[in-house]
Design a protein around this motif. Structure first.
Motif, PDB file in Angstrom:
ATOM      1  N   ARG A   1       0.842  -1.203   0.000  1.00 30.59           N
ATOM      2  CA  ARG A   1       0.000   0.000   0.000  1.00 30.59           C
ATOM      3  C   ARG A   1       0.874   1.248   0.000  1.00 30.59           C
ATOM      4  NH1 ARG A   1      -2.247   3.362   4.039  1.00 30.59           N
ATOM      5  NH2 ARG A   1      -4.244   4.309   3.444  1.00 30.59           N
ATOM      6  N   GLN A   2       0.630   2.131  -0.961  1.00 31.58           N
ATOM      7  CA  GLN A   2       1.357   3.384  -1.070  1.00 31.58           C
ATOM      8  C   GLN A   2       0.368   4.528  -1.179  1.00 31.58           C
ATOM      9  OE1 GLN A   2       4.391   3.350  -4.156  1.00 31.58           O
ATOM     10  NE2 GLN A   2       4.837   1.191  -3.804  1.00 31.58           N
ATOM     11  N   LEU A   3       0.803   5.722  -0.795  1.00 30.46           N
ATOM     12  CA  LEU A   3      -0.060   6.890  -0.824  1.00 30.46           C
ATOM     13  C   LEU A   3       0.399   7.870  -1.893  1.00 30.46           C
ATOM     14  CD1 LEU A   3      -0.588   7.623   2.988  1.00 30.46           C
ATOM     15  CD2 LEU A   3      -1.963   6.193   1.455  1.00 30.46           C
ATOM     16  N   SER A   4      -0.550   8.557  -2.478  1.00 36.22           N
ATOM     17  CA  SER A   4      -0.266   9.596  -3.460  1.00 36.22           C
ATOM     18  C   SER A   4       0.185  10.872  -2.760  1.00 36.22           C
ATOM     19  CB  SER A   4      -1.531   9.889  -4.269  1.00 36.22           C
ATOM     20  OG  SER A   4      -2.485  10.558  -3.440  1.00 36.22           O
ATOM     21  N   ILE A   5       0.524  11.868  -3.560  1.00 34.96           N
ATOM     22  CA  ILE A   5       0.871  13.186  -3.015  1.00 34.96           C
ATOM     23  C   ILE A   5      -0.256  13.728  -2.156  1.00 34.96           C
ATOM     24  CG2 ILE A   5       1.289  15.610  -3.693  1.00 34.96           C
ATOM     25  CD1 ILE A   5       2.783  14.491  -6.144  1.00 34.96           C
ATOM     26  N   ASP A   6      -1.488  13.391  -2.527  1.00 34.55           N
ATOM     27  CA  ASP A   6      -2.663  13.909  -1.816  1.00 34.55           C
ATOM     28  C   ASP A   6      -3.052  13.047  -0.620  1.00 34.55           C
ATOM     29  OD1 ASP A   6      -3.514  16.071  -3.859  1.00 34.55           O
ATOM     30  OD2 ASP A   6      -3.216  14.271  -5.064  1.00 34.55           O
ATOM     31  N   HIS A  36      -8.640   0.285   6.538  1.00 35.87           N
ATOM     32  CA  HIS A  36      -9.162  -0.809   7.372  1.00 35.87           C
ATOM     33  C   HIS A  36      -9.469  -2.045   6.531  1.00 35.87           C
ATOM     34  CE1 HIS A  36      -9.472   2.246  10.473  1.00 35.87           C
ATOM     35  NE2 HIS A  36     -10.203   2.979   9.656  1.00 35.87           N
ATOM     36  N   THR A  37      -8.957  -2.085   5.330  1.00 36.38           N
ATOM     37  CA  THR A  37      -9.161  -3.215   4.425  1.00 36.38           C
ATOM     38  C   THR A  37      -7.805  -3.845   4.118  1.00 36.38           C
ATOM     39  OG1 THR A  37     -11.065  -2.126   3.379  1.00 36.38           O
ATOM     40  CG2 THR A  37     -10.008  -3.902   2.141  1.00 36.38           C
ATOM     41  N   ALA A  38      -7.732  -5.173   4.186  1.00 37.76           N
ATOM     42  CA  ALA A  38      -6.478  -5.858   3.894  1.00 37.76           C
ATOM     43  C   ALA A  38      -6.033  -5.519   2.472  1.00 37.76           C
ATOM     44  CB  ALA A  38      -6.648  -7.364   4.066  1.00 37.76           C
ATOM     45  N   TYR A  39      -4.794  -5.090   2.344  1.00 39.75           N
ATOM     46  CA  TYR A  39      -4.291  -4.630   1.053  1.00 39.75           C
ATOM     47  C   TYR A  39      -3.669  -5.768   0.253  1.00 39.75           C
ATOM     48  CZ  TYR A  39      -1.797  -2.174  -2.589  1.00 39.75           C
ATOM     49  OH  TYR A  39      -1.361  -1.752  -3.819  1.00 39.75           O
ATOM     50  N   ASP A  90     -16.819   4.135   2.920  1.00 38.89           N
ATOM     51  CA  ASP A  90     -16.205   4.801   4.073  1.00 38.89           C
ATOM     52  C   ASP A  90     -14.750   4.400   4.282  1.00 38.89           C
ATOM     53  OD1 ASP A  90     -18.517   6.226   4.719  1.00 38.89           O
ATOM     54  OD2 ASP A  90     -19.314   4.571   5.916  1.00 38.89           O
ATOM     55  N   ASP A  91     -14.232   3.491   3.436  1.00 36.95           N
ATOM     56  CA  ASP A  91     -12.828   3.067   3.553  1.00 36.95           C
ATOM     57  C   ASP A  91     -12.193   3.002   2.162  1.00 36.95           C
ATOM     58  OD1 ASP A  91     -10.475   2.238   4.829  1.00 36.95           O
ATOM     59  OD2 ASP A  91     -11.016   0.117   4.650  1.00 36.95           O
ATOM     60  N   LEU A  92     -12.358   4.073   1.390  1.00 39.44           N
ATOM     61  CA  LEU A  92     -11.829   4.069   0.028  1.00 39.44           C
ATOM     62  C   LEU A  92     -10.316   3.920   0.004  1.00 39.44           C
ATOM     63  CD1 LEU A  92     -13.961   6.842  -1.749  1.00 39.44           C
ATOM     64  CD2 LEU A  92     -14.257   4.359  -1.800  1.00 39.44           C
TER      65      LEU A  92
END
Length: 287
Positions: A103-108, A161-164, A155-157
């Motif tokens: 799991r990685q996050l964007s700039i936003d 809280h969801t297994a990645y 609610d968890d886009l």
């Protein structure tokens, strides 16, 4: 198969520099009057690519870059498109990425696959709404049959809280696109525009092989399916296409309550995004 009409005056194609997108661009260029293609590369790297396209036809071709990991860049992309044309007959949201291994996050701060494959095309569509209405145009979301097995909790886009897993993240993003196509048609006021989502097939691309150890059909086959979705003379009215024909989507996409909750959370994640640093809130009218 519904009849395919002549290409529209102005068509916008994201993710046009490789894979299915490049094959779609090659099919369109002899027919379209103005083709606006998007990719993540710097314009200086695109001279050869644009030259090959122009060799295939006499269309007006423009390249506009944007990194979909940054929603502000998507807003800037919409502004550049608006500077090139006063209407968009067809917007093909083809740009996408495989889910990364972790799991990685964007700039936003959004889960990266969700942002690139779902939030960015939704935002681009919102920002081009006036141009689509001006043409009574059509939005084509390039989705995937993987969405049929996906479960997406509005609610968890961002999968906090969801297994990645990479394939789960990818399938969830494509379910979002299928639901958004139906929402567009249900919610759009007059003058309205059409929308459709399409699974182009299991196509042999780098994206496919990044997640799945399987073969696939040539990119040209997927491109033909996308072309039909874009140019059919029939209205799709938010349908989901499995390659070249209408098919039942994931049942969640047919649920008005799910679509409403999904879009509420989607707009929440897209708030305060602009190319010049000014904040704004997006909705159906881009305001």
């Amino acid at each position: 198969m519904p009849p395919v009409g002549p290409a529209p005056t102005t068509l916008v194609l994201t993710g046009a520099t490789s894979g299915i997108g490049e094959a779609v661009a090659r099919l369109l260029i002899p027919r379209v009057t103005r083709l606006i293609v998007h990719g993540p590369q710097h314009p200086g790297e695109m001279d050869r690519f644009l030259g090959r396209l122009r060799d295939l036809g006499h269309s007006e071709v423009h390249y506009v870059p944007a990194n979909f990991d940054d929603l502000a860049a998507v807003g800037a992309l919409a502004d550049r498109i608006a500077a090139l044309t006063d209407q968009v007959d067809v917007l093909i949201n083809n740009a996408g990425r495989p889910g990364p291994p972790t799991r990685q996050l964007s700039i936003d701060g959004n889960e990266l696959t969700l942002q690139t494959n779902y939030l960015a095309p939704v935002l681009l569509t919102e920002r081009l709404t006036a141009l689509l209405r001006a043409a009574h145009g059509r939005v084509v979301h390039v989705s995937s049959a993987t969405h049929l097995s996906a479960s997406l909790e509005p609610d968890d886009l961002n999968m906090e809280h969801t297994a990645y897993s990479s394939t789960v993240a990818y399938a969830r993003s494509k379910l979002g696109l299928v639901a958004h196509a139906r929402w567009l048609v249900d919610q759009a006021p007059s003058p309205r525009f059409d929308a459709v989502s399409v699974h182009p097939g299991v196509i042999r691309t780098e994206l496919l092989h990044a997640m799945f150890d399987i073969g696939g059909a040539p990119a040209a086959q997927g491109a033909r399916n996308v072309l039909q979705a874009a140019l059919s003379t029939d209205a799709w009215d938010g349908q989901y296409l499995a390659e070249d024909r209408s098919a039942p989507p994931n049942p969640a996409a047919l649920d008005p309550d799910f679509r409403s909750r999904l879009m509420m959370q989607t707009f929440r994640l897209m708030r305060h995004v602009s190319a010049d640093g000014r904040s704004f809130s997006v909705g159906l009218d881009g305001a």
